[in-house]
Design an enzyme around this catalytic site. Structure first.
Site, PDB file in Angstrom:
ATOM      1  N   GLY A   4       0.950  -1.093  -0.109  1.00  0.00           N
ATOM      2  CA  GLY A   4       0.143  -0.008   0.210  1.00  0.00           C
ATOM      3  C   GLY A   4       0.778   1.318  -0.040  1.00  0.00           C
ATOM      4  O   GLY A   4       0.120   2.511  -0.059  1.00  0.00           O
ATOM      5  N   ASP A   5       2.148   1.107   0.318  1.00  0.00           N
ATOM      6  CA  ASP A   5       2.999   2.497   0.069  1.00  0.00           C
ATOM      7  C   ASP A   5       4.236   1.994  -0.549  1.00  0.00           C
ATOM      8  O   ASP A   5       5.249   2.461   0.191  1.00  0.00           O
ATOM      9  CB  ASP A   5       2.957   2.877   1.593  1.00  0.00           C
ATOM     10  CG  ASP A   5       3.412   4.377   1.611  1.00  0.00           C
ATOM     11  OD1 ASP A   5       3.654   5.087   0.552  1.00  0.00           O
ATOM     12  OD2 ASP A   5       4.189   4.649   2.791  1.00  0.00           O
TER      13      ASP A   5
END
Length: 93
Positions: A4-5
């Protein structure tokens, strides 16, 4: 695991050249029993805009936040690989 990042600064390289991922603060864990649509995602932070897949920047159309997916992680990884290739090509042999 959906990170997610994924960003360049979240990929750490050991002295032996082994890559390691860091900063799992926005990650999602899902399985066959709990799909990504059911996984908990309450963060309003979506990661670094430079590395985000375009679909994560668009409003979802309902009250649910837009969640990262394995596809958005692949997009972010592609950005990291592009940066690696550009850096490698600018270095003299």
């Amino acid at each position: 695991v959906i990170h997610g990042d994924l960003t360049g600064s979240n990929v750490l390289i050991h002295a032996d050249g082994t890559a390691c991922l860091a900063d799992f603060g926005l990650s999602l864990l899902y399985s066959e029993d709990v799909g990504v649509t059911q996984a908990s995602w309450t963060s309003l932070l979506h990661g670094n805009i430079r590395w985000l897949a375009p679909e994560l920047l668009e409003p979802s159309g309902n009250d649910m936040p837009v969640r990262p997916s394995k596809h958005s992680d692949v997009y972010s990884f592609g950005g990291i690989m592009l940066l690696v290739c550009l850096e490698a090509s600018s270095q003299p042999p």
